[in-house]
Enzyme design. Structure first.
Site, short mmCIF file in Angstrom:
data_model
loop_
_atom_site.label_atom_id
_atom_site.label_comp_id
_atom_site.label_asym_id
_atom_site.label_seq_id
_atom_site.Cartn_x
_atom_site.Cartn_y
_atom_site.Cartn_z
N HIS A 466 30.83 -18.39 2.16
CA HIS A 466 30.60 -16.94 2.17
C HIS A 466 30.02 -16.47 0.84
CE1 HIS A 466 31.57 -12.68 3.20
NE2 HIS A 466 31.70 -12.59 1.88
N GLU A 467 30.67 -16.83 -0.25
CA GLU A 467 30.21 -16.35 -1.55
C GLU A 467 28.84 -16.90 -1.90
OE1 GLU A 467 31.47 -13.90 -2.98
OE2 GLU A 467 33.27 -13.81 -1.75
N HIS A 470 26.22 -14.64 -0.59
CA HIS A 470 25.90 -13.56 -1.54
C HIS A 470 24.97 -14.09 -2.63
CE1 HIS A 470 28.46 -10.39 -0.07
NE2 HIS A 470 29.57 -11.06 -0.24
N HIS A 473 21.46 -14.23 -1.62
CA HIS A 473 20.87 -12.89 -1.59
C HIS A 473 20.31 -12.53 -2.97
CE1 HIS A 473 21.49 -8.77 0.63
NE2 HIS A 473 20.24 -9.02 0.38
#
Length: 679
Positions: A466-467, A470, A473
């Site tokens: 998940h991280e 980010h 991104h």
């Protein structure tokens, strides 16, 4: 003395951490704020007709030294907090808030921005990122109170300064309360159920506190503590649960008064800005659009989620009764849920940990998936030094071998580091300044015993993917203006790309690479993988209810009016959850108010709903990627071009439509969480 505001001469402008001293930080802030104020004053006082170039783009250029100091400082306070750093933080945060208020509430500056917006509305000339920059700046200033009269601006600045002080104190209280709320165990027999490496870690944690011969269980940020799944001693489970839910609820680090003050001041600020509540003010700048739309969306989820959780509770109560437990308690839920999960699906999550070794998961899982999708490589830079000895640094290179940024990984829990997991940046990508990104992921994985490998739980595995979503991104951002870089998107959109990245956890070719036994190298058996997939809906009732309870608690606090009186924080929580129809005693909110850092010392106030709102987009996107071949460069290039590279330079839902070819549909989310049926 090192000037933290100066551009670093290291690759990618990585801060030279060994040269930075705590005493350097406050002077650097003060000098950088003064310089920034002078730059903005020159823009506001410009006698030339206001244009995008001489006003808004110049605002984008201004304050680079302050951004440099701030990014370094706040990354350090989150990961390496000390008493000295906290003292600097307590002084700097209110000063920084006042500084930005002077800019956003400057009537001469806003007059220039407003004039450009009016001229553009009358005769449009701007396109693309330029047009979006004007829209965003104008809305930012309006929502910041730029249109208020002098008295209103003065009052708003006072409220903002008070809030910055209180939220900083909330976070510092929570950090210290969490460190103080450890569970000390005297006898190793009471740790029955823990793996040998977990017991060794608890012994090491105790020794670090001068408690040699004892064992210490530290807390993670959410209510649910990972060890509740495996601890066989019911009293130790109770102690661990109660330590978690009562954090910062009394004593020296009591956050209850701060919760009340923060909620009241936010309500007053919203009213001053012309909104009924803080929640109304928040959604004015989010993709959800309105509280009515949010309520309609959440309303579709609460009933089925509660029904699923109650059905799970019946099964758990029966399992507990077989052990002689006459009444299931909240600290029993995770333990019996894990037992049923193991028996029903033949999956022992503790036995999975040797297959999820951190180093291999990173290299052959997280990074390998990114390579397959985007063609990027992460190459260790052992010549560069992080802000802590445990921090690792990689250079990120594109498919042609060209460097595009740096990635830092800080994975282990330690004192002075706030709980949870997050992505941040030291340098944001943008073409205006010509800076590539320097991105960091922070997790709180318990330290393994000395010389032992770090083995992950399923939850930690998910957090790692998940991280890094980010991080992608930020790393793959290709925008002109800093305002739009990477994750600078609406709060209820920012979790979307990171949640999509979780899909690769169980993707066959990715899992085949990383899910191998740490000692033998044997791959995780296909039958076990199939069982994990089959079991994905187990526990979704609990998971959805605990999340929705926190979401609705967030909304309850931030839909208060400025004159509403809350005599007791705990009673307010109970009444709010009862009113929302989600007051299950066995399923406490993921965060209770006194340790709800996301909303009382973070960017999620009135916005915690954004995780599940983003999951609508995520689930729909995962369907699209799956239908189109999964882990392919074609899918990755499309995802990169339409979503990851554009940051906030296009309206968020326009980016989704460019990716998906239509508006999002909720049905994939309902199927994923088992909310299209009950029982």
């Amino acid at each position: 003395m090192y000037d933290v505001a100066e551009p670093s001469t290291l690759p990618f402008q990585l801060p030279p951490f060994p040269q930075i001293r705590t005493d350097d930080l406050e002077p650097a802030f003060l000098a950088a704020m003064a310089e920034h104020q002078a730059q903005v004053r020159a823009i506001a006082d410009n006698v030339q007709e206001p244009t995008l170039a001489n006003t808004i783009v110049e605002l984008e250029r201004a304050g680079t030294r302050l951004v440099r100091v701030s990014s370094t400082f706040f990354n350090l306070t989150g990961t390496c907090s000390t008493e000295a750093l906290r003292a600097v933080e307590a002084r700097v945060v209110p000063a920084l808030t006042a500084h930005y208020d002077r800019i956003r509430l400057d009537p001469a500056l806003f007059a220039r921005i407003d004039a450009i917006a009016r001229a553009e509305a009358a005769a449009p000339t701007l396109t693309g990122e330029d047009a979006q920059l004007l829209r965003r700046y104008h809305l930012d200033f309006v929502l910041a109170g730029a249109g208020l009269d002098e008295q209103g601006r003065r009052r708003l600045a006072e409220l903002n300064e008070q809030l910055s002080t209180l939220t900083t104190r909330f976070g510092q209280n929570l950090l210290q309360a969490t460190e103080a709320a450890v569970v000390v165990v005297d006898d190793v027999a009471e740790l029955d159920g823990l793996s040998p490496d977990a017991i060794a870690a608890a012994a090491a944690a105790a020794a670090d506190r001068g408690l040699t011969g004892k064992y210490v269980i530290s807390l993670v940020l959410p209510t649910g503590q990972p060890l509740l799944k495996v601890l066989r001693n019911r009293d130790v489970r109770r102690r661990l649960f109660e330590a978690s839910v009562h954090r910062a609820e009394g004593g020296e680090h009591d956050n209850r008064p701060l919760v009340l003050q923060i909620a009241t001041l936010r309500a007053r600020r919203a009213q001053l800005l012309g909104f009924a509540t803080h929640a109304d003010a928040t959604v004015a700048d989010q993709t959800v659009g309105s509280l009515a739309a949010m309520d309609e969306f959440l309303g579709r989820l609460v009933g089925p989620a509660v029904a699923n959780a109650r059905a799970e509770a019946e099964l758990l109560a029966a399992a507990a009764a077989a052990d002689g437990v006459d009444k299931l308690a909240p600290w029993d839920w995770a333990y019996y849920s894990e037992r049923i999960y193991t028996e029903r699906y033949q999956v022992d999550t503790a036995a999975l940990r040797p297959y999820f070794e951190l180093e291999r998961v990173l290299t052959d899982g997280v990074f390998a998936a990114a390579r397959g999708l985007f063609g990027i490589e992460l190459v260790p830079r052992t010549d560069l030094v992080g802000y802590h000895p445990e921090v690792r640094i990689w250079e990120v290179r594109d498919a042609h071998g060209e460097p595009i940024g740096l990635f830092l990984g800080d994975y282990f829990a330690r004192e002075g580091k706030r709980g949870g997991a997050w992505m941040s940046s030291f340098v944001d990508q943008n073409e205006l300044m010509g800076t590539p990104p320097v991105i960091v992921n922070v997790l709180n994985i318990p330290h393994p015993a000395a010389g032992e490998p770090a083995l992950l739980t399923l939850d930690e595995l998910r957090t790692l993917f998940h991280e890094f979503g980010h991080a992608l991104h930020g790393l793959l951002s290709r925008v002109r203006y800093p305002r739009f870089s990477g994750t600078n998107v609406p709060r209820d959109f920012v979790e979307y790309p990171s949640q999509v990245n979780e899909m690769w956890i169980f993707w066959p070719e990715v899992m085949a690479g990383y899910a191998r036994h740490v000692h033998t190298g044997e791959p995780l058996a296909a039958a076990v993988v199939d069982s994990i997939r089959a079991a994905q809906l187990w526990g979704e009732g609990f998971a959805t209810v605990e999340y929705l309870a926190a979401t609705l608690l967030d909304q309850a606090w931030h839909r208060l009016g400025p004159d509403d009186v809350v005599p007791d924080v705990v009673e307010f929580e109970r009444a709010a959850l009862a009113a929302a129809g989600i007051d299950l005693a066995l399923v406490p909110p993921r965060y209770r108010s006194t340790y709800f850092q996301h909303i009382f010392d973070g960017g999620y106030s009135a916005g915690y709903y954004s995780y599940i709102w983003s999951e609508v987009l995520d689930a729909d996107t995962v369907d699209m990627i799956t239908e189109n071949g999964g882990l392919t460069r074609a899918n990755g290039d499309h995802l990169r071009a339409t979503l990851l590279s554009v940051g906030g330079s296009v309206p968020a839902l326009d980016a989704f439509r460019a990716l998906r070819g239509r508006d999002a549909r909720i049905e994939p989310l309902l199927r994923r969480r088992g909310l299209d049926r009950t029982g």
